[in-house]
Design a protein around this motif. Structure first.
Motif, PDB file in Angstrom:
ATOM      1  N   PRO A 142       0.837  -1.199   0.000  1.00 34.20           N
ATOM      2  CA  PRO A 142       0.000   0.000   0.000  1.00 34.20           C
ATOM      3  C   PRO A 142       0.869   1.245   0.000  1.00 34.20           C
ATOM      4  N   TRP A 143       0.249   2.384  -0.205  1.00 39.20           N
ATOM      5  CA  TRP A 143       0.883   3.645   0.146  1.00 39.20           C
ATOM      6  C   TRP A 143      -0.161   4.507   0.850  1.00 39.20           C
ATOM      7  N   VAL A 144       0.329   5.574   1.484  1.00 42.69           N
ATOM      8  CA  VAL A 144      -0.549   6.476   2.225  1.00 42.69           C
ATOM      9  C   VAL A 144      -0.940   7.625   1.306  1.00 42.69           C
ATOM     10  N   GLU A 145      -2.243   7.782   1.109  1.00 41.47           N
ATOM     11  CA  GLU A 145      -2.761   8.863   0.260  1.00 41.47           C
ATOM     12  C   GLU A 145      -2.708  10.210   0.959  1.00 41.47           C
ATOM     13  N   SER A 146      -3.071  10.212   2.252  1.00 40.28           N
ATOM     14  CA  SER A 146      -3.069  11.467   3.002  1.00 40.28           C
ATOM     15  C   SER A 146      -3.008  11.167   4.490  1.00 40.28           C
ATOM     16  N   VAL A 147      -2.529  12.154   5.256  1.00 33.61           N
ATOM     17  CA  VAL A 147      -2.419  12.001   6.708  1.00 33.61           C
ATOM     18  C   VAL A 147      -3.044  13.204   7.402  1.00 33.61           C
ATOM     19  N   GLY A 148      -3.455  12.978   8.649  1.00 31.38           N
ATOM     20  CA  GLY A 148      -3.969  14.058   9.470  1.00 31.38           C
ATOM     21  C   GLY A 148      -2.844  14.841  10.117  1.00 31.38           C
ATOM     22  N   ALA A 149      -3.211  15.892  10.814  1.00 31.10           N
ATOM     23  CA  ALA A 149      -2.233  16.814  11.396  1.00 31.10           C
ATOM     24  C   ALA A 149      -1.337  16.147  12.441  1.00 31.10           C
TER      25      ALA A 149
END
Length: 196
Positions: A142-149
């Motif tokens: 997988p990869w990470v599409e987006s992260v939170g603060a």
């Protein structure tokens, strides 16, 4: 130096390899299959494997809710490949009925780097890990599409996020347990010691 007890979720995936790497990093490593075994742990590794199968097995073995509760109460957890997916708060493209343990404020894409025959190895620079790049083994990763603060991005590859940390939780897209380089397991073992 104390010896933290770190389990490896032994429902499916690279259990033996993680046990070996954790032992080399100074942990007392043991396989974990039942909810009552979580009470004996200082930390847990969720290995690679197949995330939809892992989700189903976690439900069958009664591990979903107990693990969610332990993660929410501060149990350090390290997820690799499918384990990264299991620690995500959201999957971009889940299979029907697929659930996660959650905990890391991120959206992941399953099999983002391609199918089994598109697996590869690459050097991954992680500034928090001394001694130069780690060898990343990417298998249907997988990869990470987006992260939170609240999420710290530890590494990227090809313009995509492949390693993150949020407090007591750590996740990588790749399989550090397959390389013989135990620095990431040492990093996690130190995280577990710091949390005790």
């Amino acid at each position: 130096m104390d010896t933290p007890v770190i389990g490896v979720l032994a429902l499916q995936g690279d259990v033996r390899e993680h046990l070996t790497a954790l032992a080399a990093a100074g942990a007392a490593a043991r396989p974990v299959r039942r909810p009552d075994e979580l009470d004996e742990l200082d930390g847990l590794v969720v290995p690679g494997g197949e995330s939809t199968t892992m989700s189903k097995l976690a439900g069958l073995f009664g591990m979903l809710e107990p693990l969610r509760e332990r993660i929410a109460s501060g149990l350090p957890v390290f997820g690799t490949c499918a384990g990264m997916i299991m620690l995500a708060d959201k999957i971009l493209d889940p299979r029907s009925g697929q659930e996660t343990f959650g905990g890391i404020e991120m959206i992941v894409r399953r099999n983002a780097f391609g199918r089994q025959n598109e697996s590869f190895e690459a050097a991954v620079e992680i500034p928090d890990i001394p001694g130069g790049p780690v060898e990343g083994v990417f298998i249907r990763a997988p990869w990470v599409e987006s992260v939170g603060a609240g999420v710290q991005v530890l590494a990227e590859h090809g313009g995509h996020i492949v390693a993150v940390r949020q407090g007591h939780l750590l996740a990588t897209s790749f399989h550090p347990e397959l390389t013989g380089d135990h620095r990431l397991h040492q990093y996690f073992t130190d995280m577990v010691r710091d949390a005790r």
